[in-house]
Design a protein around this motif. Structure first.
Motif, short mmCIF file in Angstrom:
data_model
loop_
_atom_site.label_atom_id
_atom_site.label_comp_id
_atom_site.label_asym_id
_atom_site.label_seq_id
_atom_site.Cartn_x
_atom_site.Cartn_y
_atom_site.Cartn_z
N ASP A 65 0.83 -1.21 0.00
CA ASP A 65 0.00 0.00 0.00
C ASP A 65 0.87 1.26 0.00
N ARG A 66 1.96 1.23 0.77
CA ARG A 66 2.87 2.37 0.81
C ARG A 66 3.36 2.71 -0.60
N GLU A 67 3.77 1.69 -1.35
CA GLU A 67 4.30 1.95 -2.68
C GLU A 67 3.21 2.38 -3.66
N ILE A 68 1.99 1.93 -3.47
CA ILE A 68 0.88 2.42 -4.30
C ILE A 68 0.67 3.91 -4.03
N VAL A 69 0.66 4.28 -2.75
CA VAL A 69 0.50 5.70 -2.39
C VAL A 69 1.62 6.52 -3.01
N ILE A 70 2.85 6.08 -2.85
CA ILE A 70 4.00 6.84 -3.36
C ILE A 70 3.93 6.97 -4.88
N ALA A 71 3.70 5.85 -5.56
CA ALA A 71 3.66 5.89 -7.02
C ALA A 71 2.54 6.78 -7.53
N ARG A 72 1.37 6.70 -6.91
CA ARG A 72 0.25 7.52 -7.37
C ARG A 72 0.49 9.00 -7.07
N ALA A 73 1.02 9.31 -5.88
CA ALA A 73 1.30 10.71 -5.54
C ALA A 73 2.33 11.29 -6.50
N CYS A 74 3.36 10.52 -6.80
CA CYS A 74 4.39 10.99 -7.74
C CYS A 74 3.81 11.14 -9.15
N ALA A 75 3.00 10.18 -9.56
CA ALA A 75 2.40 10.25 -10.89
C ALA A 75 1.50 11.47 -11.02
N LEU A 76 0.66 11.72 -10.02
CA LEU A 76 -0.23 12.87 -10.08
C LEU A 76 0.54 14.19 -10.09
N SER A 77 1.71 14.19 -9.46
CA SER A 77 2.56 15.38 -9.46
C SER A 77 3.39 15.50 -10.74
N GLY A 78 3.29 14.49 -11.60
CA GLY A 78 4.08 14.48 -12.83
C GLY A 78 5.56 14.32 -12.55
N CYS A 79 5.89 13.67 -11.45
CA CYS A 79 7.29 13.53 -11.05
C CYS A 79 7.86 12.21 -11.56
#
Length: 183
Positions: A65-79
């Motif tokens: 779950d941690r990595e899903i949160v991180i990946a999605r937050a980074c993706a939404l930020s375009g990072c």
């Protein structure tokens, strides 16, 4: 070319030691550009390391779950920078498939369980509204205790901050990182 040049070896002894503490033991590549830029301000880097390392190595949220949160937050930020680092380093180790890691960028709901879709919806709501709706909070609370819920919000916010930092610095992707899917 990054807006602030990362430090390059040879490092001052205290900087070299600090950079070693940021990297997992046995890693074959140099310290991340992000870490080497942050050490242009060692006091700030030191303060940031405490929270970042705590969320990664001592968190209460399940690793997947941690990595899903991180990946999605980074993706939404375009990072692409931080997304690619985590996709290459952590995604496979926690059980994310290639289809799932791509879906953190594309938003495709197909590869996710109902609980994972709730995690993604919560990150999306935090990104869009700086808050989680009552319905989504209730769904998260079916899987997380109060300590985990607090950590969830901090984790998503921390990686939005990291995304803003990496994007603002215009960091080049790490050569070994997973390429960011272009949708």
């Amino acid at each position: 070319m990054p807006r602030i040049e990362p430090l390059n070896p040879p490092y001052e002894p205290e900087i070299g030691e600090a950079l070693r503490t940021w990297m997992p033991p046995g890693v074959a590549h140099d310290p991340l550009q992000l870490f080497r830029v942050l050490h242009r301000n060692p006091e700030l880097a030191s303060r940031m390391r405490v929270l970042g390392a705590g969320l990664l190595a001592h968190g209460k949220i399940p690793d997947l779950d941690r990595e899903i949160v991180i990946a999605r937050a980074c993706a939404l930020s375009g990072c692409a920078y931080e997304w690619g680092v985590h996709a290459a380093t952590f995604a496979g180790a926690v059980g994310l498939t290639g289809e799932q890691i791509r879906a953190t960028v594309t938003g495709d709901p197909a590869p996710w369980s109902a609980g994972q879709r709730t995690v993604i919806r919560a990150v999306d709501e935090l990104h869009e509204h700086a808050a989680i709706s009552q319905e989504t909070w209730k769904a998260l609370a079916e899987h997380y205790d109060q300590a985990q819920l607090l950590e969830f919000v901090v984790l998503a916010g921390w990686y939005r901050t990291i995304g803003q930092l990496a994007n603002s610095l215009e960091l080049d992707d790490e050569p070994w990182a997973t390429p960011f899917p272009r949708t």
